[in-house]
Design an enzyme around this catalytic site. Structure first.
Site, short mmCIF file in Angstrom:
data_model
loop_
_atom_site.label_atom_id
_atom_site.label_comp_id
_atom_site.label_asym_id
_atom_site.label_seq_id
_atom_site.Cartn_x
_atom_site.Cartn_y
_atom_site.Cartn_z
N SER B 65 0.76 -1.23 0.00
CA SER B 65 0.09 0.03 0.05
C SER B 65 0.80 1.45 -0.11
CB SER B 65 -1.07 0.19 1.37
OG SER B 65 -1.91 -1.03 1.16
N LYS B 68 0.46 3.25 -2.99
CA LYS B 68 -0.48 4.41 -3.26
C LYS B 68 -0.24 5.82 -3.30
CE LYS B 68 -3.77 0.92 -1.12
NZ LYS B 68 -4.55 0.68 0.03
N TYR B 193 -1.83 -2.95 -10.98
CA TYR B 193 -1.73 -2.67 -9.70
C TYR B 193 -1.12 -3.62 -8.91
CZ TYR B 193 -3.74 -1.66 -5.04
OH TYR B 193 -3.88 -1.21 -3.79
N TYR B 245 -4.08 3.03 7.50
CA TYR B 245 -5.40 1.98 7.48
C TYR B 245 -6.31 2.82 8.71
CZ TYR B 245 -2.59 -1.34 4.78
OH TYR B 245 -1.58 -1.69 3.98
N VAL B 263 0.98 -3.85 4.11
CA VAL B 263 0.93 -5.08 4.61
C VAL B 263 2.39 -6.04 4.54
CG1 VAL B 263 -1.65 -5.23 4.84
CG2 VAL B 263 -0.07 -6.27 2.82
#
Lengths: 309, 309, 309, 309
Positions: B65, B68, B193, B245, B263
C-alpha cells in the site's frame, strides 16, 4: 508568513464574502435561522501578540460543534487519555456528524471519534460534577479562563430552541445508554450538551481560544498554561482529522490547519506556533461549514503558506 | 530535534523490537507469509544530508500500500487535481481498507479516498499509457527517479502470488466498472496494480522517497524537483488523514507525522522540512500496520517532538 | 375459484395492459431493451388439466431471475437441504437484489437467500458436473423435463450481451470467492449463470413449470414427480418471501401467491393445488417486476380469491 | 389433517420440551427473566369448534411482540391501508427487530415493516384517541373482544420494568420523530407501547385470537366479524413474511404457517381455514423465538401437513 494589517485582512474578507450567496443558513435550529446571510468576520491572534480583525468582529454567535474541542480538552485534563478513549474512538469517519448507523455496526458500539455528535455527547457525559449545575459551572469556568472573559455565558434563546428539537441527539443518547457507552439521565446530559453548544462569544474571543491551542495550551498574555501541551496537541490532531464535518479531508488538503467549525457559522483555527483564528459567517455549505469562512481560510492558507503538511 | 547517531537509533530499535512478538505476519498473501517475524530496521534521511540506520536496512521488501502515495503523486502530476478528484474523494473513512459497502451506499459510488484499495485502484487506472507495459514503464521510471536507483523493480514471485489471490480487489474493480468509476479491462488494471504493489526496495530507498516528500518534492542530492510542492503537500495530507489504514486517527494522535504503511511491514515517513523515514518490520497489528514500526515511530516522535500538530 | 375461459382472461389482460405505459424496459442489459413495451400475455394451467391464455402466449422471452427457482430445485434435489443452506441463507432482505453491502456486514459473509443474485450464484455454483458443459447439460435437461419440451435452449444473443456487462455479478462472485462461499473459476461460473438466465421459453412453458410446483412437484400429464413434494414446497416458500425483488412483501400482501419474476418481464406463478401461471410483460416497475403483470395478478387474485393467507 | 386429542398433543409437547434446555430466558427485560425455563404449553382452537391443549395452558404471560399484529389490525380497521402504509412499509428485512441502521440508509426514513420495533411503534402511534388513556382503552377493548374476555389487562410489573429500560425503543422513536414518521410526545407513545407489550393472557386466549385471524376475522362462537377479511389476510401475510424475527424465512420454510412470536416466549399461530394456536415456552433461541415452541410447530406442521405453501 502571516497577515500584516487590518486593511489587507479586510480585502481578503471582501474577496471571500461573495461566496456567502452560494450557501444557506442552518434550517434545523429555528433560533439560528435568522442570521444575516452575508455576514463574514475574522479575528487573528498572532502568538507574538499582534491582533488583527476584519468585519463585525464583536458580533456574538454560539459555538455549536466548536464546543466539542473545548469539552474534549476539559475532560482529557480531568480523566486522562486512557479513560476518555475507552468510551470514544480516535478514528475519522466518512459518515455525517449525526449518523447513528456506525454505532450499530461497530462491534464495540463506541462512537468513532469525539467530533461527531455521538462522541461529543459521550465526552460531555464525562465532565466532572455531581449534577448538571456543577458540570456546567466547571465548563463555563474553563471557557472563561480560555477567553479571559468572566462574562461569557450561554444564549438561552438558542439553548431552548435546540433542546426542544434535539430529537437525533436524544436518539444517539438512548442508543448509547442501551449499550452502556453513557450512563446517568439522558435528559440531564442533553440539557448540559445543549447549554455547551449555546455558549456565546465573538470572533475575538474565539481567536483567543485558538491561540491557546496554537501556543501549546498556554495563555498569550498571562502565560498561564491552561491545558497541557500533550492535550493541546491531541485536540489539534482531532481538529485536522475530523474537525470540519464531512469535508475534513478536503479541508486538510486545501487549507491544512487544525480547525473546528460549528453550524452557527463559526470556525476556530489553531495554527501551531503561529496564531489563533476566529471566524463567523453563518451562510453554510452542504456539509455544515461556513462557506465563505472556508474560502477565506483557503485564500489565506495559500497566501501565507499556512498548511502544516 | 532529531536522531544524532546510529547507536542511539539502534537502542530505540531494540526497545521497539520486543513488540514484534505481539503481532503476526500477513496471512492472505502467501508470498509474504514467510518473512522473519522479529525483523525490524529503519533508515532516516535528514534534509541536511545526514543518513542514519539501524537493523538490516538493505533487506528488500515490497511496497504494497505504500505504493498508493507514489502513484497518486504520479497521476496528480499528469492529470491535475480536478480530474483525479472527480474519480476519487478526499475524505477519511472509518471502514477497513478493503471495504466495499461504502461504495454502494455512497450516492456517488466514488471511492472515499485514494488510500483505500478502491480509491488506489481508481488512481492506478489513471496512470498515463496506451497499455499495461507503457503504464508500468512510466511508473517504474518515476520510482527510479525518486530512489535514484535505476535497478528498482518488482518482485515477480510476490506479484504472481498476489495476482492470483486478488479476489477482493477484483470485486472492487468490477463494482467500480459497473458504476463507471473505472473503464478499460479489469484484468489489465489488476495486473498493473499488482506489479505496483510488488515493487521492491530496502529501507534506505524508502527513506529517500520519504525525504523527497518531506523536501517539498525535490531530491536532496540532485536538487531536482520531481514532484511539485503542492502535490507533495497533498500527498502528505492524505498520509496523515488516511495513511495508516483504520488506525490513522490513533497514529495521528500518538505520532503525528505523514506516513504510509503496507502489509509487507513497510512504513514510509515524511516529516515536513525534517526528514524521510523508511521502516521494515513484517509483524503486523490487527489493522495491518507494522506493530513494532508503529511503536518505534511513537517512541521517536515523543523523544524528538516530531508531531506536526 | 378460477378463470373460466379465454375471453374473460383477455378482458383482464386488457384492463392490466394500460399499466404498461407507467413502466420502462430494462436498460442495463442491451439485448433486452428492444422489446415491445406494451406487450402483455398470460397462460394458466389449472391442475385439473384446463389451459387458458390471452395475448401472444407463444412469444419467447428469457427467464432471467425466474431461473433462480429452477436451479434451486435442481440443486436441492442433488445436494439436499443441509448442504445447500450451509452456503446460502433462508431470510428475506430489504436490500436490492444486486446489493453487496450485506455480504460484508453479515458476520457469516453468506448470501441472505437464494433469490438475490449473490445467493443464486452460490446455488448455481452447486449444480453437479465436472465442467460448465456438464453442468449446463444437467440444467437444460432438467428444464426440458419441467416443460416437457426437448427443444428448450438459451438465447445466445442475450447470453453474450449479459456476460459482457455482468460487472456487478463478477463483483459478487469475487467477493464470495474471497470468503470461500464459492470455489472454482469465477468466469466459468458466470458463463454458466448467464446461460441459465438466458434460457428462453414462452408463457405456456412457464405456466407448465409453475403447474409442476403447484402440483407438489409432479407433471400434470405424465404424472411423473420431477421434484419431491418437500423441495417443491421449499421453492414456493422462497417465491413468497423473496420472489418479487424488493416488493416481495407488498406482493404477498396484495396478491398472496408464490411467484418469481425476472427483469425480462416474465413472472412464474404457482398456486398450491390450483394452477401454474406464466406471464410476459417487459415494461418494468422500479423494483424490476413486470408492472402490468403485477397488476394482472392483483386483479385476478382479488377476483378469484387466490391469496394463500 | 389436524390434532385429534389431548393425549396426542401432550406427547408432541414432551418431544419438543427437551429443546427448552438449548435456549435461554430473555435477559434484557428484568421482569421476564424469572420464568421457568422448561415450561411449554399449547392450545389449539380448530375452526370446527374443537379445543385441544397440553401443558399448563392457563398460565399467563405477556404478549410482547405478538401485540404488534393486534395493533396493526386495529389501526388498519380505523385508518385504512393507504394511510397506515404511508407511515410504514411492507417489506421484510434481514436486519434484527431492533435495528436502527436501515431507518437511516432508507431514503424514505420509513420503517420497513410493522413487525420490527420501529414499524410497530409507528403503528401504535396511529391508535385513535386524544390521549394515552383513550388509546389504551380502545386497544384493550379490542383485545377483550378478540379473546371474549373482559378481564384481560396488562401486567403492571412487566410494564414498569420494560418502560424503564426501553432505551433502544426511545432511540427509535426520537429518530422517527426527527424524520416526521411519528409526531406527538415520545414518552406518551412509549408508555402506550409498553402497556401494549405487557398485555397478559394465557395460551387459550391466544389460540382464540389466532382462530379469529384464521377464520377471516370472525369470532368462532358469536359469529361476529371483528376484523374484515381483507385486514385479517394482510395481518396473516405479515406473520408469514416477518412474524418470527430474523428467522421468519427459516420458519416459513420449515413450518409454513402465519405466526407471530414475542420475547416472553409466546407464539400465536393462525392457519387459514384450519385453526388458531397459542403457545407458551419462555426458553428462547438466538433470534428471540421460543425454542421449543418452534420445534413443536415444526413437528406438528410435518405431521399434519400444515404448510400453506
Amino acid at each position: 508568513m502571516n497577515c500584516k494589517n487590518n486593511e489587507e485582512l479586510a480585502n481578503l474578507v471582501e474577496e471571500a464574502r461573495v461566496y456567502t450567496k452560494y450557501g444557506k443558513l442552518v434550517d434545523y435550529i429555528p433560533a439560528l435561522s435568522r442570521e444575516n446571510k452575508s455576514d463574514l468576520s475574522i479575528s487573528i491572534y498572532n502568538l507574538n501578540g499582534e491582533f488583527f480583525y476584519a468585519g463585525d468582529y464583536l458580533k456574538k454567535f454560539t459555538l455549536q460543534s466548536i464546543s466539542k474541542v473545548i469539552t474534549l480538552a476539559l475532560v482529557l485534563m480531568d480523566k486522562g487519555e486512557s479513560e476518555v478513549f475507552s468510551k470514544v474512538g480516535m478514528e475519522p469517519t466518512g459518515d455525517p456528524f449525526n449518523s447513528i448507523a456506525k454505532l450499530e455496526s461497530n462491534r464495540l458500539n463506541k462512537p468513532l471519534n469525539p467530533m461527531i455528535n455521538a462522541g461529543a455527547l459521550a465526552v460531555t457525559n464525562m465532565i466532572p460534577g455531581r449534577n448538571v449545575e456543577e458540570k456546567w459551572n466547571k465548563l463555563i469556568h474553563f471557557v472563561a479562563e480560555l477567553t479571559n472573559d468572566n462574562e461569557v455565558s450561554c444564549n438561552q434563546r438558542v439553548e431552548k430552541s435546540e433542546f426542544e428539537t434535539a430529537f437525533l441527539n436524544r436518539a444517539l443518547c438512548y442508543f448509547m445508554k442501551q449499550h452502556k457507552v453513557i450512563d446517568g439521565d439522558v435528559e440531564e446530559l442533553l440539557s448540559l450538551y445543549t447549554k455547551q453548544c449555546s455558549i456565546e462569544m465573538n470572533c475575538r474571543d474565539l481567536a483567543r481560544i485558538g491561540a491557546v491551542f496554537a501556543n501549546d495550551g498556554c495563555d498569550l498574555e498571562t502565560g498561564k498554561c491552561i491545558i497541557t501541551k500533550d492535550i493541546a496537541r491531541v485536540c489539534k490532531t482531532f481538529m485536522v482529522t475530523c474537525g470540519m464535518y464531512n469535508s475534513s479531508g478536503e479541508f486538510a488538503m486545501k487549507v491544512g490547519i487544525p480547525a473546528k467549525s460549528g453550524v452557527s457559522g463559526g470556525i476556530m483555527g489553531a495554527i501551531p506556533q503561529k496564531c489563533g483564528i476566529g471566524i463567523f459567517g453563518p451562510s453554510l455549505d452542504q456539509t455544515g461549514n461556513s462557506i465563505a469562512g472556508l474560502k477565506l481560510l483557503e485564500i489565506m492558507s495559500k497566501r501565507y503558506s499556512w498548511s502544516i503538511f
